[in-house]
Design a protein around this motif. Structure first.
Motif, PDB file in Angstrom:
ATOM      1  N   ASP A  19      36.133  -1.348   8.718  1.00  0.00           N
ATOM      2  CA  ASP A  19      35.812   0.232   8.498  1.00  0.00           C
ATOM      3  C   ASP A  19      34.011   0.320   8.547  1.00  0.00           C
ATOM      4  OD1 ASP A  19      38.315   0.967   7.856  1.00  0.00           O
ATOM      5  OD2 ASP A  19      38.229   0.155   5.786  1.00  0.00           O
ATOM      6  N   VAL A  20      33.503  -0.609   7.962  1.00  0.00           N
ATOM      7  CA  VAL A  20      31.889  -0.547   7.934  1.00  0.00           C
ATOM      8  C   VAL A  20      31.589  -2.135   8.454  1.00  0.00           C
ATOM      9  CG1 VAL A  20      29.946   0.128   6.848  1.00  0.00           C
ATOM     10  CG2 VAL A  20      32.089   1.197   6.283  1.00  0.00           C
ATOM     11  N   LEU A  36      30.433  -0.929  -0.890  1.00  0.00           N
ATOM     12  CA  LEU A  36      31.546  -0.406   0.077  1.00  0.00           C
ATOM     13  C   LEU A  36      32.713  -0.995  -0.144  1.00  0.00           C
ATOM     14  CD1 LEU A  36      29.355  -0.351   3.294  1.00  0.00           C
ATOM     15  CD2 LEU A  36      30.557   1.765   2.218  1.00  0.00           C
ATOM     16  N   ARG A  39      34.875   0.256  -2.883  1.00  0.00           N
ATOM     17  CA  ARG A  39      35.463   1.435  -2.867  1.00  0.00           C
ATOM     18  C   ARG A  39      36.778   1.149  -1.933  1.00  0.00           C
ATOM     19  NH1 ARG A  39      30.110   5.376  -2.327  1.00  0.00           N
ATOM     20  NH2 ARG A  39      29.113   4.141  -4.199  1.00  0.00           N
ATOM     21  N   LEU A  41      36.817  -0.356   1.221  1.00  0.00           N
ATOM     22  CA  LEU A  41      36.703  -0.184   2.503  1.00  0.00           C
ATOM     23  C   LEU A  41      36.469  -1.509   3.303  1.00  0.00           C
ATOM     24  CD1 LEU A  41      33.835   2.695   2.635  1.00  0.00           C
ATOM     25  CD2 LEU A  41      36.189   3.024   3.458  1.00  0.00           C
ATOM     26  N   THR A  43      34.904  -3.996   4.858  1.00  0.00           N
ATOM     27  CA  THR A  43      33.487  -4.156   5.109  1.00  0.00           C
ATOM     28  C   THR A  43      33.207  -5.617   5.669  1.00  0.00           C
ATOM     29  OG1 THR A  43      32.990  -2.765   3.388  1.00  0.00           O
ATOM     30  CG2 THR A  43      31.119  -3.948   4.230  1.00  0.00           C
ATOM     31  N   ALA A 409      25.831   3.268   0.673  1.00  0.00           N
ATOM     32  CA  ALA A 409      27.202   3.088   0.587  1.00  0.00           C
ATOM     33  C   ALA A 409      27.744   4.399   0.303  1.00  0.00           C
ATOM     34  CB  ALA A 409      27.867   2.259  -0.599  1.00  0.00           C
ATOM     35  N   ASP A 410      27.175   5.596  -0.586  1.00  0.00           N
ATOM     36  CA  ASP A 410      27.543   6.933  -0.494  1.00  0.00           C
ATOM     37  C   ASP A 410      27.391   7.692   0.919  1.00  0.00           C
ATOM     38  OD1 ASP A 410      27.619   6.366  -3.376  1.00  0.00           O
ATOM     39  OD2 ASP A 410      25.613   7.275  -3.749  1.00  0.00           O
ATOM     40  N   SER A 413      30.282   6.313   3.005  1.00  0.00           N
ATOM     41  CA  SER A 413      31.600   6.679   2.669  1.00  0.00           C
ATOM     42  C   SER A 413      31.803   8.159   2.349  1.00  0.00           C
ATOM     43  CB  SER A 413      31.988   6.072   1.284  1.00  0.00           C
ATOM     44  OG  SER A 413      31.067   6.378   0.297  1.00  0.00           O
TER      45      SER A 413
END
Length: 440
Positions: A19-20, A36, A39, A41, A43, A409-410, A413
């Motif tokens: 995802d990232v 991340l 949450r 994701l 990563t 990260a904010d 996401s």
């Protein structure tokens, strides 16, 4: 590794998709990947060498609000809470403690500047105490000197640079995230004008979001993508000595700064003093850095060819199918300046008599990367959707690492930002930095 560092084991090969992808395993990169992964994701954190091996393990370890620039104070305050939260969530030992930071001075103008900052900090809910001459002498009794005044920030603290980034990387893996060491990201691929993959020396990772937290390497990486990111590095030297009794855990004066480590040693440094190793990148960005140089030139001295040899500020293009400068120089490990080391040690022994019974346990240097205004560049690059820059922390990255990682990260996401991201956006580098250079 002359600077102490906890070594960790990680997988060898990255996955084929994520995802990232976070590029760079310093303190900002690991905290970004940590939040991340928390949450949910998928990563991947890529590090060309060892996690935390460059400036993230070579700094003082201060986690401070005291004397922060107004643009950085909100993220510094959030970071202190996040340092504590990380320890509570993971049980990892990173040497973090709110021991307070002590500043002492005999310069009335310097003391007045601290008092003005105290008045500003009150408006942001930050507590700091100005010290009278008698209070400064009491808190600084290890010096055996009289002082005109000082300042003490009781809620600030320190963490151990040798432990912090590796500990966060371990926490990422426990949460199910992927950490890969000794694997350089060479570049990216795009589809329809936006980022679609990260190309590494061990294969391509399909992803829609990549975050560049590459420290001193960030500008040269951006150049390969057609992105202009003004960045310059200075070479700063540090001395470590064995343990001693009665010395404050974090002490700053204009002549010397002293910080305790979790193993009992102390690190010694002169704030702001550094060598400038000339590179073609510095020549390229010289006009934008004139405001910074005009404010801080008295602490800077000409260096040598160290920066050219290291390759982190190369202006040459590289290819995605061949080794890059990052693979030839896995870890930036510049030589400390011998004259500065002697001056640091002499000043420390003169200020703190107890240190005369200690021995030197290590010396090292690191490249501190800066932006023209001394404030980091954080934000998505408008010309390349999906590519987020997080670099140029200007010697402040360790302390604000958790808050920066949360903010990044904010952004990645789509969450509500922990602090206002506007002061950090890289688009500001298109304008002059005159009148905007960070005060501290």
């Amino acid at each position: 590794m002359p600077a102490p560092l906890t070594l960790i084991e990680t997988p060898s090969n990255p996955p084929h998709e994520a995802d990232v992808v976070v590029i760079g395993g310093g303190i900002v990169g690991v905290f970004t990947a940590y939040f991340l992964t928390q949450r949910g994701l998928k990563t991947v954190l890529l590090e060309k060498g060892r996690i935390g091996a460059e400036q993230s393990s070579r700094n003082w370890g201060w986690c401070r609000q005291q004397n922060r620039d107004a643009r950085e104070l909100p993220i510094a305050t959030k970071s202190l809470d996040l340092w504590e939260r990380f320890v509570a969530e993971t049980g990892e030992d990173i040497g973090f403690r709110r021991c307070g930071l002590l500043y002492l001075s005999n310069n009335e103008a310097e003391i007045a500047g601290w008092a003005r900052w105290r008045d500003f900090a009150k408006t942001a809910g930050v507590t700091t105490h100005m010290l009278s001459a008698s209070e400064a002498a009491e808190k600084g009794q290890a010096t055996g000197r009289a002082w005109r005044g000082g300042v003490f920030s009781p809620t600030d603290g320190i963490a151990d640079p040798s432990k912090a980034a590796p500990a966060v990387a371990r926490a990422i893996m426990k949460l199910g995230g992927t950490v890969i060491q000794n694997c350089a990201a060479r570049g990216i691929e795009t589809e329809g004008g936006r980022l679609s993959a990260v190309v590494t020396e061990r294969g391509t990772i399909r992803t829609k979001i990549a975050i560049l937290s590459g420290g001193a390497w960030a500008s040269s990486f951006c150049r390969q993508l057609g992105i202009r990111f003004p960045q310059a590095s200075i070479r700063s030297s540090i001395v470590a000595v064995s343990s001693a009794a009665g010395i404050p855990p974090a002490l700053h004066t204009k002549d010397i700064s002293v910080t305790s480590r979790s193993n009992g040693d102390y690190t010694l440094a002169i704030s702001g003093r550094a060598r400038v190793d000339p590179t073609l990148q510095q020549v390229r960005f010289l006009p934008q850095f004139l405001p910074m140089f005009a404010k801080r030139w008295q602490l800077l001295s000409p260096g040598g060819l160290e920066g050219m040899r290291s390759g982190h500020e190369t202006v040459s293009p590289w290819r995605l199918d061949r080794p890059t400068p990052m693979e030839r120089m896995r870890i930036l490990d510049p030589k400390p300046d011998q004259g500065t080391l002697r001056l640091i040690h002499d000043r420390a022994l003169d200020l703190l008599p107890e240190l005369k019974s200690t021995r030197i346990t290590g010396t090292w240097a690191g490249y501190i990367d800066s932006t023209p205004d001394g404030v980091p560049g954080i934000g998505e690059i408008e010309s390349l959707p999906g590519f987020i820059l997080a670099a140029g922390f200007s010697g402040h990255g360790f302390g604000i690492g958790p808050g920066a990682g949360h903010l990044i990260a904010d952004i990645a996401s789509g969450a509500e930002p922990i602090v206002d991201p506007k002061p950090y956006h890289p688009s500001r580098f298109a304008a002059s930095a005159w009148g905007k250079v960070s005060e501290f």
